[in-house]
Motif scaffolding. Structure first.
Motif, PDB file in Angstrom:
ATOM      1  N   SER A  91      35.244  -9.207  61.080  1.00 16.02           N
ATOM      2  CA  SER A  91      34.964  -8.979  59.725  1.00 16.02           C
ATOM      3  C   SER A  91      34.879  -7.568  60.063  1.00 16.02           C
ATOM      4  CB  SER A  91      33.111  -9.625  59.850  1.00 16.02           C
ATOM      5  OG  SER A  91      32.949  -8.691  58.832  1.00 16.02           O
ATOM      6  N   LYS A  92      35.342  -7.163  58.287  1.00 13.62           N
ATOM      7  CA  LYS A  92      35.681  -6.067  58.341  1.00 13.62           C
ATOM      8  C   LYS A  92      34.194  -5.445  57.178  1.00 13.62           C
ATOM      9  CE  LYS A  92      40.108  -6.997  57.401  1.00 13.62           C
ATOM     10  NZ  LYS A  92      41.406  -6.655  57.544  1.00 13.62           N
ATOM     11  N   ASP A  93      32.968  -6.188  58.023  1.00 18.34           N
ATOM     12  CA  ASP A  93      31.704  -5.261  56.806  1.00 18.34           C
ATOM     13  C   ASP A  93      31.447  -4.710  57.553  1.00 18.34           C
ATOM     14  OD1 ASP A  93      28.935  -5.006  55.839  1.00 18.34           O
ATOM     15  OD2 ASP A  93      28.860  -7.002  55.875  1.00 18.34           O
ATOM     16  N   ALA A  94      31.555  -3.143  57.588  1.00 23.05           N
ATOM     17  CA  ALA A  94      30.730  -1.860  58.580  1.00 23.05           C
ATOM     18  C   ALA A  94      29.297  -1.635  58.324  1.00 23.05           C
ATOM     19  CB  ALA A  94      31.418  -0.509  57.908  1.00 23.05           C
ATOM     20  N   ALA A  95      29.065  -2.420  57.542  1.00 23.01           N
ATOM     21  CA  ALA A  95      28.007  -2.137  58.018  1.00 23.01           C
ATOM     22  C   ALA A  95      26.877  -3.642  58.817  1.00 23.01           C
ATOM     23  CB  ALA A  95      26.438  -2.090  56.098  1.00 23.01           C
ATOM     24  N   LEU A  96      27.440  -4.535  58.887  1.00 21.99           N
ATOM     25  CA  LEU A  96      27.086  -5.566  59.831  1.00 21.99           C
ATOM     26  C   LEU A  96      27.183  -4.987  61.123  1.00 21.99           C
ATOM     27  CD1 LEU A  96      26.554  -9.002  60.187  1.00 21.99           C
ATOM     28  CD2 LEU A  96      28.830  -9.315  60.185  1.00 21.99           C
ATOM     29  N   LYS A  97      28.566  -4.221  61.762  1.00 20.61           N
ATOM     30  CA  LYS A  97      28.697  -4.171  62.906  1.00 20.61           C
ATOM     31  C   LYS A  97      27.735  -2.335  63.270  1.00 20.61           C
ATOM     32  CE  LYS A  97      33.840  -4.915  62.386  1.00 20.61           C
ATOM     33  NZ  LYS A  97      34.725  -5.017  63.011  1.00 20.61           N
ATOM     34  N   GLU A  98      27.495  -1.680  62.349  1.00 17.84           N
ATOM     35  CA  GLU A  98      26.327  -0.688  62.504  1.00 17.84           C
ATOM     36  C   GLU A  98      25.311  -1.907  62.716  1.00 17.84           C
ATOM     37  OE1 GLU A  98      24.688   3.218  60.235  1.00 17.84           O
ATOM     38  OE2 GLU A  98      26.181   2.393  59.169  1.00 17.84           O
ATOM     39  N   ASN A  99      24.270  -2.322  61.844  1.00 15.46           N
ATOM     40  CA  ASN A  99      23.678  -2.832  61.911  1.00 15.46           C
ATOM     41  C   ASN A  99      23.676  -3.595  64.030  1.00 15.46           C
ATOM     42  OD1 ASN A  99      22.826  -2.148  59.796  1.00 15.46           O
ATOM     43  ND2 ASN A  99      22.783  -4.660  58.706  1.00 15.46           N
ATOM     44  N   ILE A 100      24.727  -4.453  64.300  1.00 16.64           N
ATOM     45  CA  ILE A 100      24.806  -4.875  65.835  1.00 16.64           C
ATOM     46  C   ILE A 100      24.631  -3.706  66.604  1.00 16.64           C
ATOM     47  CG2 ILE A 100      26.421  -5.628  67.357  1.00 16.64           C
ATOM     48  CD1 ILE A 100      27.219  -7.777  64.607  1.00 16.64           C
ATOM     49  N   SER A 101      24.983  -2.399  66.415  1.00 19.62           N
ATOM     50  CA  SER A 101      25.401  -1.975  67.430  1.00 19.62           C
ATOM     51  C   SER A 101      23.676  -0.890  66.682  1.00 19.62           C
ATOM     52  CB  SER A 101      26.388  -0.317  66.485  1.00 19.62           C
ATOM     53  OG  SER A 101      26.188   0.544  67.945  1.00 19.62           O
ATOM     54  N   ASN A 102      22.960  -0.770  66.058  1.00 17.71           N
ATOM     55  CA  ASN A 102      22.045  -0.612  66.335  1.00 17.71           C
ATOM     56  C   ASN A 102      20.826  -1.229  67.399  1.00 17.71           C
ATOM     57  OD1 ASN A 102      22.287   1.917  65.044  1.00 17.71           O
ATOM     58  ND2 ASN A 102      21.921   1.263  63.167  1.00 17.71           N
ATOM     59  N   LEU A 103      21.343  -2.847  67.209  1.00 18.64           N
ATOM     60  CA  LEU A 103      20.387  -3.862  67.612  1.00 18.64           C
ATOM     61  C   LEU A 103      20.657  -3.325  69.381  1.00 18.64           C
ATOM     62  CD1 LEU A 103      18.265  -5.675  67.066  1.00 18.64           C
ATOM     63  CD2 LEU A 103      20.651  -7.685  67.069  1.00 18.64           C
ATOM     64  N   TYR A 104      21.963  -3.481  69.572  1.00 20.09           N
ATOM     65  CA  TYR A 104      22.073  -2.995  70.787  1.00 20.09           C
ATOM     66  C   TYR A 104      21.412  -1.555  71.535  1.00 20.09           C
ATOM     67  CZ  TYR A 104      26.093  -6.795  72.571  1.00 20.09           C
ATOM     68  OH  TYR A 104      27.348  -6.782  72.994  1.00 20.09           O
ATOM     69  N   ASP A 105      21.554  -0.406  70.088  1.00 16.84           N
ATOM     70  CA  ASP A 105      20.970   0.462  71.320  1.00 16.84           C
ATOM     71  C   ASP A 105      19.505  -0.179  71.450  1.00 16.84           C
ATOM     72  OD1 ASP A 105      22.902   2.137  71.618  1.00 16.84           O
ATOM     73  OD2 ASP A 105      22.613   3.041  69.221  1.00 16.84           O
ATOM     74  N   ASN A 106      18.696  -0.720  70.733  1.00 17.68           N
ATOM     75  CA  ASN A 106      17.348  -1.515  70.126  1.00 17.68           C
ATOM     76  C   ASN A 106      17.259  -2.000  71.970  1.00 17.68           C
ATOM     77  OD1 ASN A 106      16.757   0.959  68.313  1.00 17.68           O
ATOM     78  ND2 ASN A 106      16.577  -1.108  66.875  1.00 17.68           N
ATOM     79  N   LEU A 107      17.760  -2.972  72.054  1.00 15.09           N
ATOM     80  CA  LEU A 107      17.602  -3.527  73.106  1.00 15.09           C
ATOM     81  C   LEU A 107      17.524  -3.576  74.632  1.00 15.09           C
ATOM     82  CD1 LEU A 107      16.734  -6.327  72.683  1.00 15.09           C
ATOM     83  CD2 LEU A 107      19.140  -7.689  73.136  1.00 15.09           C
ATOM     84  N   LEU A 108      19.297  -2.263  74.220  1.00 15.15           N
ATOM     85  CA  LEU A 108      19.029  -1.648  75.161  1.00 15.15           C
ATOM     86  C   LEU A 108      17.448  -0.882  75.787  1.00 15.15           C
ATOM     87  CD1 LEU A 108      22.693  -0.348  75.881  1.00 15.15           C
ATOM     88  CD2 LEU A 108      21.405  -2.364  77.015  1.00 15.15           C
TER      89      LEU A 108
END
Length: 154
Positions: A30-47
């Motif tokens: 995907s080229k959606d930067a907001a989606l990639k940022e949300n996934i990255s934030n979700l990883y941080d919260n999960l860790l």
């Protein structure tokens, strides 16, 4: 066997990580930067959540160890006055010799109460100390432990 709360949280975290990994693989194209940022934030919260679960597991383990140690430790003896003497008791068990416990931290059970020339008392077989709970009458002391001066001749 039912899962503990920590074990259940660990299982949920593992499943969430699998789902997040799958979502990240799908979002790579995907080229959606907001989606990639949300996934990255979700990883941080999960860790962060995973680290918190690990801390709770360690704390629970320490508490279980402390509880096990306390269960192994015998109860502390408590002093009680019996007649003129203080003895140690553990619940209803006793009396135990106070000097033996105070000096050697050893519970030495005292012999049953008997009549001595000096009064009624108990003897510690470990340290050989005699504890007088009551004092004898002066007549008993004077005449070798008998109430009646003529009793010794019978």
């Amino acid at each position: 066997m039912p899962l503990t709360a920590v074990a259940a949280a660990t299982t949920i975290l593992a499943n969430a990580m699998k789902g997040l990994d799958s979502l990240r693989e799908q979002a790579k194209g995907s080229k959606d930067a907001a989606l990639k940022e949300n996934i990255s934030n979700l990883y941080d919260n999960l860790l962060d959540l995973k680290a918190a679960v690990i801390r709770v597991e360690e704390e629970n383990s320490g508490l279980r160890h402390t509880i096990a140690q306390q269960a192994e430790r015998p109860p502390e003896p408590e002093p009680r006055q019996v007649g003129n003497v203080n003895y140690y008791f553990v619940g209803d068990k006793g009396p135990y010799c106070q000097p033996c416990y105070d000096v050697n931290h050893r519970l030495a059970l005292l012999a049953p109460q008997v009549e001595y020339a000096g009064g009624r008392g108990r003897k510690c077989e470990a340290c050989k100390t005699v504890f007088f709970e009551t004092t004898g009458s002066p007549a008993r002391l004077q005449f070798g432990g008998f109430d009646d001066p003529e009793e010794w001749m019978r």
